[in-house]
Write a protein that holds these residues in place. Structure first.
Motif, PDB file in Angstrom:
ATOM      1  N   PRO A  26     105.017  32.441  99.627  1.00  0.00           N
ATOM      2  CA  PRO A  26     103.883  32.106 100.073  1.00  0.00           C
ATOM      3  C   PRO A  26     103.490  30.594 100.231  1.00  0.00           C
ATOM      4  O   PRO A  26     104.055  29.577  99.869  1.00  0.00           O
ATOM      5  CB  PRO A  26     102.879  32.606  99.126  1.00  0.00           C
ATOM      6  N   TYR A  27     102.234  30.238 101.089  1.00  0.00           N
ATOM      7  CA  TYR A  27     101.947  29.017 101.372  1.00  0.00           C
ATOM      8  C   TYR A  27     101.272  28.371  99.955  1.00  0.00           C
ATOM      9  O   TYR A  27     101.440  27.453  99.567  1.00  0.00           O
ATOM     10  CB  TYR A  27     100.932  28.835 102.577  1.00  0.00           C
ATOM     11  N   SER A  28     100.630  29.083  99.271  1.00  0.00           N
ATOM     12  CA  SER A  28      99.873  28.760  97.653  1.00  0.00           C
ATOM     13  C   SER A  28      99.678  30.036  96.931  1.00  0.00           C
ATOM     14  O   SER A  28     100.010  31.281  97.529  1.00  0.00           O
ATOM     15  CB  SER A  28      98.674  28.101  98.197  1.00  0.00           C
ATOM     16  N   ALA A  29      99.484  29.739  95.933  1.00  0.00           N
ATOM     17  CA  ALA A  29      99.466  30.934  94.607  1.00  0.00           C
ATOM     18  C   ALA A  29      98.557  30.289  93.748  1.00  0.00           C
ATOM     19  O   ALA A  29      98.461  28.953  93.307  1.00  0.00           O
ATOM     20  CB  ALA A  29     100.728  31.141  94.213  1.00  0.00           C
ATOM     21  N   ASP A  30      97.827  31.336  92.699  1.00  0.00           N
ATOM     22  CA  ASP A  30      97.219  30.428  91.664  1.00  0.00           C
ATOM     23  C   ASP A  30      97.237  32.017  90.516  1.00  0.00           C
ATOM     24  O   ASP A  30      97.183  32.997  90.910  1.00  0.00           O
ATOM     25  CB  ASP A  30      95.862  30.350  91.899  1.00  0.00           C
ATOM     26  N   ALA A  31      97.009  31.480  89.227  1.00  0.00           N
ATOM     27  CA  ALA A  31      96.711  32.488  88.204  1.00  0.00           C
ATOM     28  C   ALA A  31      96.309  31.819  87.089  1.00  0.00           C
ATOM     29  O   ALA A  31      96.477  30.539  86.985  1.00  0.00           O
ATOM     30  CB  ALA A  31      98.181  33.274  88.016  1.00  0.00           C
ATOM     31  N   PHE A  43      99.614  23.347  82.692  1.00  0.00           N
ATOM     32  CA  PHE A  43      99.321  23.180  84.023  1.00  0.00           C
ATOM     33  C   PHE A  43     100.386  22.175  84.737  1.00  0.00           C
ATOM     34  O   PHE A  43     100.946  22.331  85.689  1.00  0.00           O
ATOM     35  CB  PHE A  43      97.827  22.546  84.094  1.00  0.00           C
ATOM     36  N   TYR A  44     100.728  21.242  83.684  1.00  0.00           N
ATOM     37  CA  TYR A  44     101.993  20.172  84.180  1.00  0.00           C
ATOM     38  C   TYR A  44     103.137  20.848  84.495  1.00  0.00           C
ATOM     39  O   TYR A  44     103.842  20.626  85.321  1.00  0.00           O
ATOM     40  CB  TYR A  44     101.854  18.992  83.483  1.00  0.00           C
ATOM     41  N   ALA A  45     103.380  22.015  83.446  1.00  0.00           N
ATOM     42  CA  ALA A  45     104.548  22.487  83.737  1.00  0.00           C
ATOM     43  C   ALA A  45     104.740  23.455  84.979  1.00  0.00           C
ATOM     44  O   ALA A  45     105.586  23.426  85.659  1.00  0.00           O
ATOM     45  CB  ALA A  45     104.759  23.365  82.568  1.00  0.00           C
ATOM     46  N   ILE A  46     103.455  23.989  85.474  1.00  0.00           N
ATOM     47  CA  ILE A  46     103.403  24.704  86.583  1.00  0.00           C
ATOM     48  C   ILE A  46     103.658  23.766  87.788  1.00  0.00           C
ATOM     49  O   ILE A  46     104.170  24.146  88.816  1.00  0.00           O
ATOM     50  CB  ILE A  46     102.072  25.513  86.772  1.00  0.00           C
ATOM     51  N   VAL A  47     103.100  22.690  87.642  1.00  0.00           N
ATOM     52  CA  VAL A  47     103.339  21.357  88.736  1.00  0.00           C
ATOM     53  C   VAL A  47     104.807  21.054  89.066  1.00  0.00           C
ATOM     54  O   VAL A  47     105.137  20.974  90.131  1.00  0.00           O
ATOM     55  CB  VAL A  47     102.290  20.300  88.352  1.00  0.00           C
ATOM     56  N   GLU A  48     105.368  21.093  88.032  1.00  0.00           N
ATOM     57  CA  GLU A  48     106.711  20.720  87.846  1.00  0.00           C
ATOM     58  C   GLU A  48     107.669  21.833  88.592  1.00  0.00           C
ATOM     59  O   GLU A  48     108.576  21.878  89.248  1.00  0.00           O
ATOM     60  CB  GLU A  48     107.162  20.593  86.309  1.00  0.00           C
ATOM     61  N   MET A  49     107.250  23.345  88.373  1.00  0.00           N
ATOM     62  CA  MET A  49     107.855  24.321  88.929  1.00  0.00           C
ATOM     63  C   MET A  49     107.530  24.335  90.588  1.00  0.00           C
ATOM     64  O   MET A  49     108.388  24.646  91.356  1.00  0.00           O
ATOM     65  CB  MET A  49     107.428  25.684  88.439  1.00  0.00           C
ATOM     66  N   GLU A  50     106.276  23.979  90.821  1.00  0.00           N
ATOM     67  CA  GLU A  50     106.005  23.842  92.173  1.00  0.00           C
ATOM     68  C   GLU A  50     106.639  23.063  93.018  1.00  0.00           C
ATOM     69  O   GLU A  50     106.925  22.917  94.208  1.00  0.00           O
ATOM     70  CB  GLU A  50     104.109  23.377  92.309  1.00  0.00           C
ATOM     71  N   PHE A  79      98.850  33.830  97.041  1.00  0.00           N
ATOM     72  CA  PHE A  79      99.204  35.040  96.398  1.00  0.00           C
ATOM     73  C   PHE A  79      97.957  34.847  94.990  1.00  0.00           C
ATOM     74  O   PHE A  79      98.357  33.784  94.539  1.00  0.00           O
ATOM     75  CB  PHE A  79     100.491  34.688  95.862  1.00  0.00           C
ATOM     76  N   PHE A  80      97.196  35.833  94.904  1.00  0.00           N
ATOM     77  CA  PHE A  80      96.204  35.609  93.872  1.00  0.00           C
ATOM     78  C   PHE A  80      97.037  36.433  92.615  1.00  0.00           C
ATOM     79  O   PHE A  80      97.617  37.542  92.694  1.00  0.00           O
ATOM     80  CB  PHE A  80      95.127  36.518  94.046  1.00  0.00           C
ATOM     81  N   GLY A  81      96.676  35.815  91.261  1.00  0.00           N
ATOM     82  CA  GLY A  81      97.040  36.356  90.215  1.00  0.00           C
ATOM     83  C   GLY A  81      98.382  36.440  89.815  1.00  0.00           C
ATOM     84  O   GLY A  81      99.017  37.217  88.989  1.00  0.00           O
TER      85      GLY A  81
END
Length: 257
Positions: free
Chosen positions: A148-153, A237-244, A134-136
């Protein structure tokens, strides 16, 4: 590797004077370094011109060494039923990793049809696994339901432009936004950020400050952190990693939403 991010930043450096267009810059870079990336998104010259983008996809694959052709992934950008047609075309062309663009985002009906196609392929060829990127979007609700397998924004970086930290809440298992300071942005700052700020989040509270101190204080401390854009990016970014990490530990069933 995100083609859009690459072309937005490549002008800050000089790769080679022989490379003239953005596509050629991206292709030239991947021809040298594709082996260092798991995947690289295809180059989309025009979100609405599917035929042109298919042509560039083929050109990009022919640019990189043959053994890395499967690391170039197509990106679906067309809206509605056209997005479904494009998605199915890539599957029929034997692509097993397909990115979904964010503008416009596929409707629940389109996403349901995409999932049905993935299931159909799995039933006919059990060894084949089709993955989506997933983009964006880093919307927790969307990631949690569609899986999804992966995502970024770039949302974690844009938040810093408005002096906002993203902090993972260990109790609610959701991201909280917190303002570093009570500040009204100038028109120029809003324009530079490239987005219009909504009603701002509350100021950072003591519990959030304590979590940041606990995670990052040993290296550079809260006060120093707030004064550095780069380090604010690190917190978000670390918060996103924790969500992941949380999402990967849950067993939510993908939905049609």
């Amino acid at each position: 590797m995100d083609a859009g991010t690459f072309t937005l930043n490549i002008r800050q450096t000089t790769l080679t004077p022989l490379v003239k267009t953005r596509f050629e810059e991206y292709a030239h870079f991947l021809s040298m370094y594709i082996q260092h990336f798991d995947y690289a998104a295809s180059y989309d010259e025009d979100f609405g011109d599917w035929e042109l983008n298919m042509f560039l996809l083929a050109r990009l694959e022919n640019t990189v060494p043959r053994q890395y052709h499967n690391r170039i992934i197509p990106v679906v950008h067309r809206p509605g039923k056209d997005a479904l047609e494009e998605f199915i075309t890539y599957i029929d062309m034997k692509y097993d990793f397909i990115a979904i663009g964010s503008k416009p985002w596929p409707s629940p009906e389109t996403w349901s049809a995409m999932k049905s196609k993935i299931a159909e392929c799995k039933n006919s060829t059990p060894s084949r696994e089709i993955k989506t990127h997933f983009f964006g979007t880093l919307s927790q609700e969307r990631l949690e339901t569609r899986r999804p397998y992966s995502a970024d924004a770039s949302s974690f970086a844009k938040a810093v432009a408005f002096d906002t930290l993203m902090i993972w809440n260990d109790e609610t298992h959701h991201l909280d936004n917190a303002k570093l300071m009570d500040k009204t942005l100038t028109t120029e700052e809003i324009k530079k950020a490239g987005t219009t700020p909504q009603k701002g989040p509350p100021l950072i509270n003591k519990a959030q400050q304590e979590k940041i101190r606990r995670l990052f204080g040993a290296k550079f401390g809260l006060d120093n952190l707030i004064s550095s854009v780069e380090k604010c990016h690190l917190v978000n970014f670390y918060a996103i990693v924790e969500m992941e990490t949380y999402l990967n530990q849950t067993n939510s069933t993908p939905s049609d939403n």
